[in-house]
Design a protein around this motif. Structure first.
Motif, PDB file in Angstrom:
ATOM      1  N   LEU A  75       0.840  -1.209   0.000  1.00  0.00           N
ATOM      2  CA  LEU A  75       0.000   0.000   0.000  1.00  0.00           C
ATOM      3  C   LEU A  75       0.868   1.249   0.000  1.00  0.00           C
ATOM      4  O   LEU A  75       0.576   2.218  -0.698  1.00  0.00           O
ATOM      5  CB  LEU A  75      -0.931   0.015   1.213  1.00  0.00           C
ATOM      6  N   THR A  86       0.199   3.037  -3.663  1.00  0.00           N
ATOM      7  CA  THR A  86      -0.964   3.912  -3.541  1.00  0.00           C
ATOM      8  C   THR A  86      -0.557   5.202  -2.853  1.00  0.00           C
ATOM      9  O   THR A  86       0.594   5.383  -2.490  1.00  0.00           O
ATOM     10  CB  THR A  86      -2.090   3.244  -2.714  1.00  0.00           C
ATOM     11  N   ARG A  87      -1.522   6.036  -2.632  1.00  0.00           N
ATOM     12  CA  ARG A  87      -1.260   7.282  -1.912  1.00  0.00           C
ATOM     13  C   ARG A  87      -1.213   7.067  -0.405  1.00  0.00           C
ATOM     14  O   ARG A  87      -0.897   7.966   0.348  1.00  0.00           O
ATOM     15  CB  ARG A  87      -2.329   8.324  -2.232  1.00  0.00           C
TER      16      ARG A  87
END
Length: 131
Positions: free
Chosen positions: A31, A35-36
């Motif tokens: 993650l 992702t951000r």
């Protein structure tokens, strides 16, 4: 879940032997890379869980998080990377951890005094110490 709200369920799962620690760490690391989502905010909760008795499980989470989260060749290191390694060093001490983490070793071998390289050298030295 935010902050310390994540700690009680983590502790309950750890106490029951039902915490998928390796997968949790791998997913947190992925993650953080893909992702951000920033892995950094999870670190205080992991430290708190370790202080409350789940240090072996938190070590497993961090070991797998580092393998997935640390920057690869040509990628820029961020403070969250260094913070994760520093926390892992402390938790490894509590857990009596041993063994090489290839991604940590790769950063430890890099020249220079960048904070991530220094933190990785410290963790690697602890994990590969002689008894």
């Amino acid at each position: 879940m935010e902050g310390d709200d994540a700690v009680p369920p983590l502790l309950q799962l750890a106490a029951k032997g039902a915490l998928p620690a390796a997968e949790t760490g791998r997913l947190l690391g992925l993650l953080g890379r893909r992702t951000r989502y920033e892995a950094g905010p999870a670190l205080p909760s992991l430290e708190l869980a370790a202080r409350q008795g789940a240090h072996a499980e938190v070590w497993t989470i961090l070991r797998h998080l580092l393998a997935a989260f640390l920057p690869g060749e040509g990628e820029r290191a961020r403070r969250a990377h260094t913070d994760a390694v520093v926390l892992a060093t402390g938790i490894a001490t509590w857990a009596g951890a041993r063994g090489e983490i290839p991604e940590v070793a790769a950063h430890a071998k890099r020249r220079g005094s960048a904070s991530l390289a220094r933190a990785c050298r410290s963790l690697r030295q602890f994990l590969t110490r002689e008894t």
